[in-house]
Structure formats: C-alpha cells, structure tokens
Scaffold this motif. Sequence first.
Motif, PDB file in Angstrom:
ATOM      1  N   ALA A   1      36.996 -31.754  19.957  1.00  0.00           N
ATOM      2  CA  ALA A   1      36.227 -31.307  20.986  1.00  0.00           C
ATOM      3  C   ALA A   1      36.726 -31.613  22.473  1.00  0.00           C
ATOM      4  O   ALA A   1      36.292 -31.132  23.418  1.00  0.00           O
ATOM      5  CB  ALA A   1      34.792 -31.639  20.969  1.00  0.00           C
ATOM      6  N   ILE A   2      37.598 -32.586  22.380  1.00  0.00           N
ATOM      7  CA  ILE A   2      38.220 -32.822  23.989  1.00  0.00           C
ATOM      8  C   ILE A   2      39.512 -32.374  24.056  1.00  0.00           C
ATOM      9  O   ILE A   2      40.496 -32.835  23.577  1.00  0.00           O
ATOM     10  CB  ILE A   2      37.982 -34.501  24.026  1.00  0.00           C
ATOM     11  CG1 ILE A   2      36.847 -35.066  23.793  1.00  0.00           C
ATOM     12  CG2 ILE A   2      38.568 -34.783  25.392  1.00  0.00           C
ATOM     13  CD1 ILE A   2      36.873 -36.520  23.616  1.00  0.00           C
ATOM     14  N   PRO A   3      39.604 -31.267  25.039  1.00  0.00           N
ATOM     15  CA  PRO A   3      40.974 -30.761  25.279  1.00  0.00           C
ATOM     16  C   PRO A   3      42.000 -31.799  25.824  1.00  0.00           C
ATOM     17  O   PRO A   3      41.514 -32.777  26.842  1.00  0.00           O
ATOM     18  CB  PRO A   3      40.706 -29.526  26.430  1.00  0.00           C
ATOM     19  CG  PRO A   3      39.314 -29.170  26.168  1.00  0.00           C
ATOM     20  CD  PRO A   3      38.528 -30.669  25.491  1.00  0.00           C
ATOM     21  N   GLY A   4      43.134 -31.956  25.370  1.00  0.00           N
ATOM     22  CA  GLY A   4      44.079 -32.947  25.529  1.00  0.00           C
ATOM     23  C   GLY A   4      44.103 -34.232  25.277  1.00  0.00           C
ATOM     24  O   GLY A   4      44.769 -35.174  25.415  1.00  0.00           O
ATOM     25  N   ALA A   5      42.924 -34.608  24.268  1.00  0.00           N
ATOM     26  CA  ALA A   5      42.761 -35.837  23.864  1.00  0.00           C
ATOM     27  C   ALA A   5      43.698 -36.046  22.608  1.00  0.00           C
ATOM     28  O   ALA A   5      43.876 -37.269  22.520  1.00  0.00           O
ATOM     29  CB  ALA A   5      41.181 -36.062  23.367  1.00  0.00           C
ATOM     30  N   GLY A   6      44.218 -35.267  21.859  1.00  0.00           N
ATOM     31  CA  GLY A   6      45.182 -35.383  20.885  1.00  0.00           C
ATOM     32  C   GLY A   6      44.399 -36.370  19.775  1.00  0.00           C
ATOM     33  O   GLY A   6      43.251 -36.252  19.538  1.00  0.00           O
ATOM     34  N   SER A   7      45.096 -37.320  19.323  1.00  0.00           N
ATOM     35  CA  SER A   7      44.536 -38.242  18.213  1.00  0.00           C
ATOM     36  C   SER A   7      44.354 -39.264  19.026  1.00  0.00           C
ATOM     37  O   SER A   7      45.111 -40.405  19.083  1.00  0.00           O
ATOM     38  CB  SER A   7      45.481 -38.468  17.228  1.00  0.00           C
ATOM     39  OG  SER A   7      45.116 -39.447  16.260  1.00  0.00           O
ATOM     40  N   ALA A   8      43.106 -39.756  19.473  1.00  0.00           N
ATOM     41  CA  ALA A   8      42.756 -40.778  20.347  1.00  0.00           C
ATOM     42  C   ALA A   8      42.167 -42.025  19.449  1.00  0.00           C
ATOM     43  O   ALA A   8      41.940 -42.915  20.020  1.00  0.00           O
ATOM     44  CB  ALA A   8      41.531 -40.350  21.323  1.00  0.00           C
ATOM     45  N   GLY A   9      41.818 -41.807  18.115  1.00  0.00           N
ATOM     46  CA  GLY A   9      41.599 -42.747  17.301  1.00  0.00           C
ATOM     47  C   GLY A   9      40.350 -42.805  16.935  1.00  0.00           C
ATOM     48  O   GLY A   9      39.354 -42.291  17.551  1.00  0.00           O
ATOM     49  N   ALA A  10      40.010 -43.791  16.027  1.00  0.00           N
ATOM     50  CA  ALA A  10      38.551 -43.829  15.562  1.00  0.00           C
ATOM     51  C   ALA A  10      37.498 -44.330  16.609  1.00  0.00           C
ATOM     52  O   ALA A  10      36.154 -44.066  16.661  1.00  0.00           O
ATOM     53  CB  ALA A  10      38.438 -44.787  14.509  1.00  0.00           C
ATOM     54  N   THR A  11      37.951 -45.283  17.612  1.00  0.00           N
ATOM     55  CA  THR A  11      37.057 -45.946  18.474  1.00  0.00           C
ATOM     56  C   THR A  11      36.667 -44.789  19.524  1.00  0.00           C
ATOM     57  O   THR A  11      35.431 -44.733  19.664  1.00  0.00           O
ATOM     58  CB  THR A  11      37.590 -47.256  19.147  1.00  0.00           C
ATOM     59  OG1 THR A  11      38.079 -47.908  18.230  1.00  0.00           O
ATOM     60  CG2 THR A  11      36.703 -47.576  20.188  1.00  0.00           C
ATOM     61  N   VAL A  12      37.440 -44.054  19.960  1.00  0.00           N
ATOM     62  CA  VAL A  12      37.408 -43.173  20.907  1.00  0.00           C
ATOM     63  C   VAL A  12      36.567 -41.896  20.332  1.00  0.00           C
ATOM     64  O   VAL A  12      35.679 -41.286  20.730  1.00  0.00           O
ATOM     65  CB  VAL A  12      38.554 -42.621  21.631  1.00  0.00           C
ATOM     66  CG1 VAL A  12      38.262 -41.334  22.635  1.00  0.00           C
ATOM     67  CG2 VAL A  12      38.964 -43.571  22.407  1.00  0.00           C
ATOM     68  N   ASP A  13      36.942 -41.547  19.006  1.00  0.00           N
ATOM     69  CA  ASP A  13      36.213 -40.585  18.428  1.00  0.00           C
ATOM     70  C   ASP A  13      34.392 -40.993  18.077  1.00  0.00           C
ATOM     71  O   ASP A  13      33.637 -40.180  18.420  1.00  0.00           O
ATOM     72  CB  ASP A  13      36.684 -40.550  16.848  1.00  0.00           C
ATOM     73  CG  ASP A  13      35.863 -39.253  16.231  1.00  0.00           C
ATOM     74  OD1 ASP A  13      36.096 -38.026  16.346  1.00  0.00           O
ATOM     75  OD2 ASP A  13      35.134 -39.603  15.252  1.00  0.00           O
ATOM     76  N   SER A  14      34.310 -42.121  17.623  1.00  0.00           N
ATOM     77  CA  SER A  14      32.780 -42.701  17.733  1.00  0.00           C
ATOM     78  C   SER A  14      32.272 -42.682  18.991  1.00  0.00           C
ATOM     79  O   SER A  14      31.297 -42.110  18.851  1.00  0.00           O
ATOM     80  CB  SER A  14      33.125 -44.215  17.155  1.00  0.00           C
ATOM     81  OG  SER A  14      31.673 -44.883  17.225  1.00  0.00           O
ATOM     82  N   LEU A  15      32.924 -42.990  20.044  1.00  0.00           N
ATOM     83  CA  LEU A  15      32.178 -42.980  21.340  1.00  0.00           C
ATOM     84  C   LEU A  15      32.008 -41.522  21.879  1.00  0.00           C
ATOM     85  O   LEU A  15      31.010 -41.172  22.224  1.00  0.00           O
ATOM     86  CB  LEU A  15      33.023 -43.636  22.519  1.00  0.00           C
ATOM     87  CG  LEU A  15      32.675 -43.657  23.755  1.00  0.00           C
ATOM     88  CD1 LEU A  15      31.286 -44.513  23.984  1.00  0.00           C
ATOM     89  CD2 LEU A  15      33.851 -43.994  24.727  1.00  0.00           C
ATOM     90  N   GLY A  16      32.870 -40.662  21.605  1.00  0.00           N
ATOM     91  CA  GLY A  16      32.678 -39.329  21.722  1.00  0.00           C
ATOM     92  C   GLY A  16      31.438 -38.623  21.217  1.00  0.00           C
ATOM     93  O   GLY A  16      30.624 -37.871  21.840  1.00  0.00           O
TER      94      GLY A  16
END
Length: 135
Positions: free
Chosen positions: A30-45
């Motif tokens: 859902a975050i344009p430009g985020a790419g594969s930011a990983g599990a921690t950023v996914d959880s936070l998002g």
Amino acid sequence: MARTLRWLVLAMGAACVAIGLAHVALGNAAIPGAGSAGATVDSLGRFLGATFAGYGLAWIWAARQSPVPAGVVRWLAAVFLLGAVGRLLSLAVHGWPDGFQVALTVVELVLPPLYFWLADADEKAHRASGTAVPA
C-alpha cells in the motif's frame, strides 16, 4: 460555510478510513515506492493503518454531530498537520521520498489551515439561527 465544513470533515473521515484499511489489508504494497521493506515495516504499516482508520472514524463522528464541534475539528486537523511535520523531518534527514509521498505532504500542509479556518462555521450557523450550541 457550514455545509462545506461538514462535507470536508466527512470526506476526510471516509478517505482516512479507506486509506487505513488499505494499509491493513495490503501492508507494504500500500506504500508507493516502499518495495520490499520487510516484515518489521509491514507490521508497523498495518498497525498504523488500523490507527489511521480509527482516526478517520473520529472525523466521521465529528461530521455527524450537530453542530460539527470546532474544537474537535481543530484537534484532528492539528494531528494531520503533525503528520506533515513528520514527513518534512523525514525529508530533511533522508531526502526526497516517492513523488506520491511528496504530493501527500502538500495535501497535509494545505488542508489543516483550511480546517482551522472553517472549524467553527457550523457552530456559528447554529448560533445565528438561534439553535443552542453545546458547551
């Protein structure tokens, strides 16, 4: 002005709920430009998406009040403006984000002053019509 305020407050709430739920459902996608930011950023998002949806529900609650409470609108607009300040801090520390994020920053800087200006329009309209305004 009162109708404009009510419409803008309701639209803001609906947009925040939709955006928040999209982040819960899609995570990093859902975050344009985020790419594969990983599990921690996914959880936070996803967590922050749920929080943003709740923030949107507060806007919708305010829009459904009669009159639309000026103090609530100002507080919610201040929180939105604080988000823009956070984006500006990120820009200063890390540089330019995706262009979509820059556009969001502009929206987050432009809308709060509009809400601050319109915040008491419905309360004023109620007073002018002789309708009691809750304290």
